[in-house]
Design a protein around this motif. Sequence first.
Motif, PDB file in Angstrom:
ATOM      1  N   ILE A  69      -3.288   6.973   3.051  1.00  0.00           N
ATOM      2  CA  ILE A  69      -2.710   5.716   4.216  1.00  0.00           C
ATOM      3  C   ILE A  69      -2.113   5.863   5.233  1.00  0.00           C
ATOM      4  N   ARG A  70      -1.545   6.806   5.284  1.00  0.00           N
ATOM      5  CA  ARG A  70      -0.884   7.224   6.594  1.00  0.00           C
ATOM      6  C   ARG A  70      -2.030   7.764   7.366  1.00  0.00           C
ATOM      7  N   ARG A  71      -2.755   7.918   7.054  1.00  0.00           N
ATOM      8  CA  ARG A  71      -4.028   8.548   7.901  1.00  0.00           C
ATOM      9  C   ARG A  71      -5.192   7.262   8.242  1.00  0.00           C
ATOM     10  N   ALA A  72      -4.979   6.702   7.940  1.00  0.00           N
ATOM     11  CA  ALA A  72      -6.029   5.459   7.611  1.00  0.00           C
ATOM     12  C   ALA A  72      -5.620   4.421   9.162  1.00  0.00           C
ATOM     13  N   GLY A  73      -7.141   4.300  10.115  1.00  0.00           N
ATOM     14  CA  GLY A  73      -6.358   3.170  11.433  1.00  0.00           C
ATOM     15  C   GLY A  73      -5.842   1.811  10.639  1.00  0.00           C
ATOM     16  N   LYS A  74      -6.284   1.513  10.051  1.00  0.00           N
ATOM     17  CA  LYS A  74      -6.156  -0.197   8.873  1.00  0.00           C
ATOM     18  C   LYS A  74      -6.257   0.036   7.450  1.00  0.00           C
ATOM     19  N   THR A  76      -5.614  -2.518   4.297  1.00  0.00           N
ATOM     20  CA  THR A  76      -5.583  -3.863   3.546  1.00  0.00           C
ATOM     21  C   THR A  76      -4.938  -3.424   1.891  1.00  0.00           C
ATOM     22  N   ALA A  77      -4.425  -4.272   1.212  1.00  0.00           N
ATOM     23  CA  ALA A  77      -3.979  -4.713  -0.213  1.00  0.00           C
ATOM     24  C   ALA A  77      -4.549  -5.936  -0.388  1.00  0.00           C
ATOM     25  N   ILE A  78      -5.022  -5.493  -1.959  1.00  0.00           N
ATOM     26  CA  ILE A  78      -5.548  -6.616  -2.304  1.00  0.00           C
ATOM     27  C   ILE A  78      -5.035  -7.835  -2.530  1.00  0.00           C
ATOM     28  N   SER A  79      -3.464  -7.429  -2.790  1.00  0.00           N
ATOM     29  CA  SER A  79      -2.217  -8.446  -3.693  1.00  0.00           C
ATOM     30  C   SER A  79      -0.850  -8.146  -2.643  1.00  0.00           C
ATOM     31  N   THR A  82       0.482  -5.368  -4.378  1.00  0.00           N
ATOM     32  CA  THR A  82       0.450  -3.669  -3.735  1.00  0.00           C
ATOM     33  C   THR A  82       0.654  -3.360  -2.692  1.00  0.00           C
ATOM     34  N   GLN A  83       0.968  -4.315  -1.691  1.00  0.00           N
ATOM     35  CA  GLN A  83       1.438  -4.284  -0.576  1.00  0.00           C
ATOM     36  C   GLN A  83       2.870  -4.075  -0.543  1.00  0.00           C
ATOM     37  N   THR A  84       3.285  -4.824  -1.385  1.00  0.00           N
ATOM     38  CA  THR A  84       5.126  -4.280  -1.932  1.00  0.00           C
ATOM     39  C   THR A  84       5.496  -2.568  -2.390  1.00  0.00           C
ATOM     40  N   SER A  85       4.440  -1.734  -3.280  1.00  0.00           N
ATOM     41  CA  SER A  85       4.602  -0.710  -3.993  1.00  0.00           C
ATOM     42  C   SER A  85       3.925   0.179  -3.051  1.00  0.00           C
ATOM     43  N   ILE A  86       3.390  -0.325  -2.309  1.00  0.00           N
ATOM     44  CA  ILE A  86       2.349   1.265  -1.110  1.00  0.00           C
ATOM     45  C   ILE A  86       4.123   1.298   0.097  1.00  0.00           C
ATOM     46  N   ARG A  87       4.851   0.350   0.284  1.00  0.00           N
ATOM     47  CA  ARG A  87       6.126   0.503   0.780  1.00  0.00           C
ATOM     48  C   ARG A  87       7.369   1.229   0.327  1.00  0.00           C
ATOM     49  N   VAL A  88       8.075   0.395  -1.327  1.00  0.00           N
ATOM     50  CA  VAL A  88       8.551   0.532  -1.700  1.00  0.00           C
ATOM     51  C   VAL A  88       8.528   1.892  -2.392  1.00  0.00           C
ATOM     52  N   VAL A  96       0.172  -3.089   6.606  1.00  0.00           N
ATOM     53  CA  VAL A  96      -0.553  -3.505   5.387  1.00  0.00           C
ATOM     54  C   VAL A  96      -0.678  -4.820   5.423  1.00  0.00           C
ATOM     55  N   THR A  97      -2.349  -5.009   5.529  1.00  0.00           N
ATOM     56  CA  THR A  97      -2.562  -6.598   5.564  1.00  0.00           C
ATOM     57  C   THR A  97      -2.940  -7.159   3.984  1.00  0.00           C
ATOM     58  N   VAL A  98      -2.691  -7.831   3.438  1.00  0.00           N
ATOM     59  CA  VAL A  98      -3.480  -8.774   2.577  1.00  0.00           C
ATOM     60  C   VAL A  98      -4.353  -9.285   2.162  1.00  0.00           C
ATOM     61  N   ILE A  99      -4.973  -9.252   1.516  1.00  0.00           N
ATOM     62  CA  ILE A  99      -7.080  -9.385   1.478  1.00  0.00           C
ATOM     63  C   ILE A  99      -7.151  -9.909   0.105  1.00  0.00           C
TER      64      ILE A  99
END
Length: 269
Positions: A69-74, A76-79, A82-88, A96-99
């Motif tokens: 995750i830290r290495r990628a340029g961009k 995205t998360a599917i919900s 999931t976006q919150t879990s990546i952070r917490v 992280v963009t939700v798509i």
Amino acid sequence: SRLKILPDLWRLRCLNADVYHITGDVNYFSLLLPRAKTVLTVHDTGHYVNTLKGIKRWLYKWIWLAWPIRRAGKVTAISTATQTSIRVDIGCTQAVTVINNCHGAAFRAVPKPFNEENPVVLQVGTQPHKNLDRVIGALQATTCRLCIIGKLSGEQVQQLKTAKIFFQNHFNLSHQDVFELYVAADIVCFASLYEGFGVPIVEANVVGRPLITANLEPMRGIAGDSACLVDPTSTAAIELAVWRIIRDREYRERLVANGLQNAERFAPS
């Protein structure tokens, strides 16, 4: 095969693509791809959060999630969950963009008279977190027939036989085969213990079938008012939901109508 990781990565780099989009169980590819060209889609952190322990948990966090995750340029998360879990849970603070996921293009509404005598309940998934054991327990005192997508273990087959539930089991299916099983169902039960998104929710909605799902995120947010929400750890709660859908026609039809409307949010563009 994990043995093919390095040769696959070498072939990818040789493509000199404009964009490398990583989606699936190969997040670690981002560690060796050009950062500016790499987009990583994270589907799920549930395996790390809920099931792994010890050194395996540590390795999974860093090799499958945190470092990629830290290495990628961009990213995205599917919900939103999931976006919150990546952070917490993973501790990654980058954007992280939700798509959201969408339903398959072949899925469409197919009206069907509800079978109140012997309804077919469609269960999607047989892995432990898909909660099949509690669904079997919930259906034991009903007249429902159970249609299961996903290969059953010997233990699951024995549980079904002990419960004396009529069941069908399907796996290695095409998208069309899956769609036809939704069409044949009267109720879709997706009382999963954790998900990154929960595509069966949207699939049930778009076909027009009353849905039972877990009163947990992200399932609760994806379903909204289009599902009967239950505590997935309670066999009794799942059973009550099944009986309510069978006996309460007005409620059942409201779930279907709400589902058709909800599915519009997740239509493929």
